[in-house]
Design a protein around this motif. Structure first.
Motif, PDB file in Angstrom:
ATOM      1  N   GLY A 122      74.815  55.776 -10.514  1.00 57.17           N
ATOM      2  CA  GLY A 122      73.453  56.192 -10.195  1.00 57.17           C
ATOM      3  C   GLY A 122      72.537  55.000  -9.941  1.00 57.17           C
ATOM      4  O   GLY A 122      71.684  55.041  -9.054  1.00 57.17           O
ATOM      5  N   ASP A 123      72.748  53.934 -10.720  1.00 59.03           N
ATOM      6  CA  ASP A 123      71.934  52.728 -10.528  1.00 59.03           C
ATOM      7  C   ASP A 123      72.249  52.059  -9.192  1.00 59.03           C
ATOM      8  O   ASP A 123      71.354  51.526  -8.516  1.00 59.03           O
ATOM      9  CB  ASP A 123      72.176  51.740 -11.667  1.00 59.03           C
ATOM     10  CG  ASP A 123      71.613  52.226 -13.002  1.00 59.03           C
ATOM     11  OD1 ASP A 123      70.801  53.176 -12.993  1.00 59.03           O
ATOM     12  OD2 ASP A 123      72.014  51.671 -14.052  1.00 59.03           O
ATOM     13  N   GLN A 124      73.528  52.086  -8.819  1.00 60.49           N
ATOM     14  CA  GLN A 124      73.946  51.429  -7.576  1.00 60.49           C
ATOM     15  C   GLN A 124      73.625  52.266  -6.338  1.00 60.49           C
ATOM     16  O   GLN A 124      73.449  51.719  -5.244  1.00 60.49           O
ATOM     17  CB  GLN A 124      75.445  51.136  -7.638  1.00 60.49           C
ATOM     18  CG  GLN A 124      75.822  50.087  -8.675  1.00 60.49           C
ATOM     19  CD  GLN A 124      77.326  49.907  -8.795  1.00 60.49           C
ATOM     20  OE1 GLN A 124      78.111  50.713  -8.290  1.00 60.49           O
ATOM     21  NE2 GLN A 124      77.746  48.836  -9.480  1.00 60.49           N
ATOM     22  N   ASN A 125      73.570  53.591  -6.504  1.00 60.81           N
ATOM     23  CA  ASN A 125      73.273  54.500  -5.395  1.00 60.81           C
ATOM     24  C   ASN A 125      72.161  55.461  -5.801  1.00 60.81           C
ATOM     25  O   ASN A 125      72.412  56.630  -6.084  1.00 60.81           O
ATOM     26  CB  ASN A 125      74.532  55.305  -5.021  1.00 60.81           C
ATOM     27  CG  ASN A 125      75.654  54.410  -4.523  1.00 60.81           C
ATOM     28  OD1 ASN A 125      75.623  53.937  -3.402  1.00 60.81           O
ATOM     29  ND2 ASN A 125      76.650  54.198  -5.372  1.00 60.81           N
ATOM     30  N   PRO A 126      70.929  54.965  -5.853  1.00 58.63           N
ATOM     31  CA  PRO A 126      69.815  55.800  -6.321  1.00 58.63           C
ATOM     32  C   PRO A 126      69.677  57.065  -5.483  1.00 58.63           C
ATOM     33  O   PRO A 126      69.878  57.049  -4.261  1.00 58.63           O
ATOM     34  CB  PRO A 126      68.592  54.894  -6.146  1.00 58.63           C
ATOM     35  CG  PRO A 126      69.135  53.508  -6.087  1.00 58.63           C
ATOM     36  CD  PRO A 126      70.486  53.628  -5.450  1.00 58.63           C
TER      37      PRO A 126
END
Length: 309
Positions: A122-126
């Motif tokens: 989730g952090d890498q692909n907001p």
């Protein structure tokens, strides 16, 4: 009566959840403490009393699971012959554990890793998620499909009821979908406070990591029927279904309908909120008896109901 147990999913958490249960119900406290020992940190003091941590996927998932299972253990000897289980996304791990697929400590360790995988992805692909309140879900799916044909990354994520479909994807693409749906006549859409576009291909890497993590895990024989959000039907291949779950839509409405079609006439939700019970009111008839257990007062009420008092 035929009892169906619903297990809360992520998003149901709240600061201080289960505090009174921890203080007053020994079986609940033992469960939380057992989970803390596996996790390597104190759930009650370090996570459940800490809003910033509780909103992070990697902490929220084991915390919600431990709460749901703590309630289940506290009521287990009074539940009698449960007909079936159903959890929303994360809640499937609670349902599967209650039905015998996982050992409790095994499930805590799995969710510690699953939460971390999903947090990282989730952090890498907001992403962004929006609940679309509309009874023509085919229309919603068609609008999303047309946008994906143009290269947009927006997907159906959660079929919560037959009139509530959560969509998710890249924030700008979700915003464009909202605009298109408004043009199509949809009038009610609610952005959700989540950290990623769960149950969409944006979490592909988390799914790959989880599939590898699950590969060598032993799976026990299910002692009860557990309905899957991913298929909308009863679980058959647990590992394959959980591996797909992270990036595939959830079909809670269809799974709950299957549970009710099997004759369940009492629904009880275990977890921090009564969200799934609220969904059930949009799916099942008024003759279904509904309860949730999230604190001592609701625990005592359900305990008395099960004892026939």
């Amino acid at each position: 009566m035929k009892i169906g147990i619903l297990m809360s999913g992520q998003g149901a958490q709240s600061v201080g959840m289960g505090q009174d249960l921890y203080e007053q119900v020994p079986a609940y406290r033992e469960t939380i403490d057992q989970a803390s020992a596996v996790l390597g940190y104190d759930l009650m003091t370090e996570v459940i009393q800490n809003d910033a941590k509780l909103q992070q996927t990697r902490f929220a998932q084991p915390a919600i699971f431990a709460m749901s299972m703590g309630i289940h253990r506290a009521l287990a000897d009074k539940l009698g012959d449960v007909n079936s289980y159903l959890g929303l996304s994360l809640g499937e791990y609670s349902a599967l554990t209650a039905a015998g697929a996982f050992d409790f400590e095994q499930a805590v360790a799995l969710l510690k890793d699953r939460g971390a995988y999903m947090q990282t992805a989730g952090d890498q692909n907001p992403g962004k998620m929006v609940a679309v309140m509309h009874d023509d879900q085919g229309l919603v799916a068609e609008v999303l499909a047309s946008l994906r044909a143009q290269g947009k990354r927006v997907y159906p994520a959660n079929y919560n009821t037959f009139a509530q479909l959560v969509i998710g994807g890249i924030a700008a693409d979700v915003d464009e979908a909202v605009a298109k749906l408004t043009e199509a006549g949809v009038t009610r859409m609610i952005p959700l406070p989540v950290s990623g576009a769960f149950h969409t291909p944006l979490l592909d890497q988390a799914a790959v990591s989880l599939q590898a993590r699950l590969a060598d895990e032993p799976i026990g024989t299910l002692q009860k029927t557990v309905y899957s959000n991913t298929t909308g039907q009863a679980f058959t291949d647990v590992k394959a279904t959980l591996g797909e779950q992270i990036t595939h839509p959830t079909y809670f409405a269809q799974a709950l309908q299957g549970m009710l079609n099997d004759g369940v006439d009492v629904l009880i939700e275990f977890g921090p909120s009564n969200t799934l019970i609220k969904f059930s009111k949009k799916i099942g008839g008024k003759d279904i008896k509904r309860y949730n257990v999230s604190d001592v007062a609701s625990y005592v009420a359900v305990l008395n109901m099960l004892k026939g008092e």
